[in-house]
Enzyme design. Sequence first.
Site, PDB file in Angstrom:
ATOM      1  N   ASP A  94      52.112  45.374  43.903  1.00  0.00           N
ATOM      2  CA  ASP A  94      50.710  45.887  44.622  1.00  0.00           C
ATOM      3  C   ASP A  94      49.607  44.838  44.104  1.00  0.00           C
ATOM      4  O   ASP A  94      49.347  44.609  42.774  1.00  0.00           O
ATOM      5  CB  ASP A  94      50.375  47.051  44.380  1.00  0.00           C
ATOM      6  CG  ASP A  94      49.243  47.873  45.296  1.00  0.00           C
ATOM      7  OD1 ASP A  94      49.078  47.101  46.287  1.00  0.00           O
ATOM      8  OD2 ASP A  94      48.247  48.695  44.796  1.00  0.00           O
ATOM      9  N   ASP A 116      48.063  38.784  47.175  1.00  0.00           N
ATOM     10  CA  ASP A 116      46.686  39.056  47.729  1.00  0.00           C
ATOM     11  C   ASP A 116      45.770  37.667  47.536  1.00  0.00           C
ATOM     12  O   ASP A 116      45.029  37.613  46.576  1.00  0.00           O
ATOM     13  CB  ASP A 116      46.094  40.266  47.045  1.00  0.00           C
ATOM     14  CG  ASP A 116      44.722  40.699  47.617  1.00  0.00           C
ATOM     15  OD1 ASP A 116      44.193  39.962  48.488  1.00  0.00           O
ATOM     16  OD2 ASP A 116      44.015  41.759  47.031  1.00  0.00           O
ATOM     17  N   ASN A 276      49.001  52.662  51.850  1.00  0.00           N
ATOM     18  CA  ASN A 276      48.982  52.765  50.364  1.00  0.00           C
ATOM     19  C   ASN A 276      48.100  53.650  50.067  1.00  0.00           C
ATOM     20  O   ASN A 276      47.066  53.931  50.296  1.00  0.00           O
ATOM     21  CB  ASN A 276      48.226  51.449  49.883  1.00  0.00           C
ATOM     22  CG  ASN A 276      49.026  50.068  50.048  1.00  0.00           C
ATOM     23  OD1 ASN A 276      50.393  50.412  50.802  1.00  0.00           O
ATOM     24  ND2 ASN A 276      48.870  49.146  49.341  1.00  0.00           N
TER      25      ASN A 276
HETATM   26  O1  G3H Z   1      44.737  48.913  44.823  1.00  0.00           O
HETATM   27  C1  G3H Z   1      44.676  49.270  43.667  1.00  0.00           C
HETATM   28  C2  G3H Z   1      45.460  50.499  43.189  1.00  0.00           C
HETATM   29  O2  G3H Z   1      44.894  51.534  43.517  1.00  0.00           O
HETATM   30  C3  G3H Z   1      45.985  50.251  41.719  1.00  0.00           C
HETATM   31  O3  G3H Z   1      45.017  50.549  40.902  1.00  0.00           O
HETATM   32  O4  G3H Z   1      44.960  48.358  39.699  1.00  0.00           O
HETATM   33  O5  G3H Z   1      44.117  50.428  38.657  1.00  0.00           O
HETATM   34  O6  G3H Z   1      46.402  50.083  38.856  1.00  0.00           O
HETATM   35  P1  G3H Z   1      45.081  49.740  39.313  1.00  0.00           P
HETATM   36  P1  13P Z   2      43.508  54.201  47.482  1.00  0.00           P
HETATM   37  O1  13P Z   2      42.557  54.207  46.367  1.00  0.00           O
HETATM   38  O2  13P Z   2      42.771  54.828  48.682  1.00  0.00           O
HETATM   39  O3  13P Z   2      44.616  55.307  47.025  1.00  0.00           O
HETATM   40  O4  13P Z   2      44.324  52.877  47.764  1.00  0.00           O
HETATM   41  C1  13P Z   2      45.241  52.433  47.337  1.00  0.00           C
HETATM   42  C2  13P Z   2      45.730  51.050  47.577  1.00  0.00           C
HETATM   43  O5  13P Z   2      45.241  50.515  48.383  1.00  0.00           O
HETATM   44  C3  13P Z   2      46.872  50.437  46.489  1.00  0.00           C
HETATM   45  O6  13P Z   2      46.752  49.112  46.975  1.00  0.00           O
HETATM   46 ZN    ZN Z   3      45.270  48.226  47.589  1.00  0.00          ZN
END
Ligand code: G3H
Ligand code: 13P
Ligand code: ZN
Length: 331
Positions: A94, A116, A276
């Site tokens: 991600d 990204d 997501n």
């Molecule tokens: O887009 C972000 C996701 O919610 C992942 O969050 O980078 O804190 O693991 P993180």
């Molecule tokens: P939320 O913060 O809305 O759960 O989105 C998660 C996300 O886009 C992870 O890539």
């Molecule tokens: Zn995201």
Amino acid sequence: MATSYKDLGLANSKDLFAKAVAGGYAVPAYNFNNLEQMQAILQACVETKSPVILQVSSGARKYANATLLRNMAKGAVEYVKELGYEIPIVLHLDHGDTFEICKDCIDNGFSSVMIDGSHHSYEENVALTKKVVDYAHKHGVTVEGELGVLAGVEDDVVAEESTYTRPEEVEDFVKRTGVDSLAISIGTSHGAHKFKPEQCTKNEDGVLVPPPLKFEILEEIEKRIPGFPIVLHGSSSVPIEHVETINKNGGAIDAAIGIPEDQLRKAAKSAVCKINIDSDGRLAMTAAIRKVMAEKPDEFDPRKYLGPARDSLKELYKHKNEKVLGSAEKA
Ligand code: G3H
Ligand code: 13P
Ligand code: ZN
């Protein structure tokens, strides 16, 4: 030595997305960092017979360790067989922000990566995304690109303002990069505070209703790249019951507002084939843990609070698959 996702029994996203676009549903992409989250995701998706994307951010990768993650994904494939129903599992990076992290994931068992490049200029985004696609496709790995910027926090990147995707760019971007799916910005954002209360209206029950997503942009994109898989980030709905439980039990989460489920249901019926969700899982876990901590102050066995957190997460994911994304019974 490199490990291919094929050796782990994982799937890339190609067929899953083709079926989801044709079938008018979205495949869930749930973020995980630890064992309980993974158990909840897999149990929920097996019980609802839904395909699943196990999603790992670079922060999660640092937190959980890349070797452990790879082996957890391998374990996931065997675990779902044990649970009695083989669902396709994608292991996806991600918000990869460099070629190097994408390459490292591809070389270490991921079947799908996101590059990204949305914070770069358009031309830099094209060049970076194409570089990742060229490497990924040699290994059968699928790639998600992004056009447009979501407001909110993604790892170390904070964007104050969102910039909606410009439909006039999508055809050129997809053609020049060769990406397999495209994340777009149509009014969602990351985290639990997606809208300010003053941006919302109140319905007859006094519930704050945020402005609708920009479906006109989505429609324009679909016209320009018909049937191409579209991804929605920032799609947590921020369930009020979890926020209330957190706040009743010592938490202080103010004015949290998410994307209404009917908006996501509508999006899932279109070319949006991956949705997501991370923040809702965080809220569900935190609510369950705070409740146990408040009600049983003498409890100190982590299983006694992580177990209920896992149960609550599982319920949340089953609900999403069945009632929001429409992915139940599609595996
Ligand atoms: O887009 C972000 C996701 O919610 C992942 O969050 O980078 O804190 O693991 P993180
Ligand atoms: P939320 O913060 O809305 O759960 O989105 C998660 C996300 O886009 C992870 O890539
Ligand atoms: Zn995201």
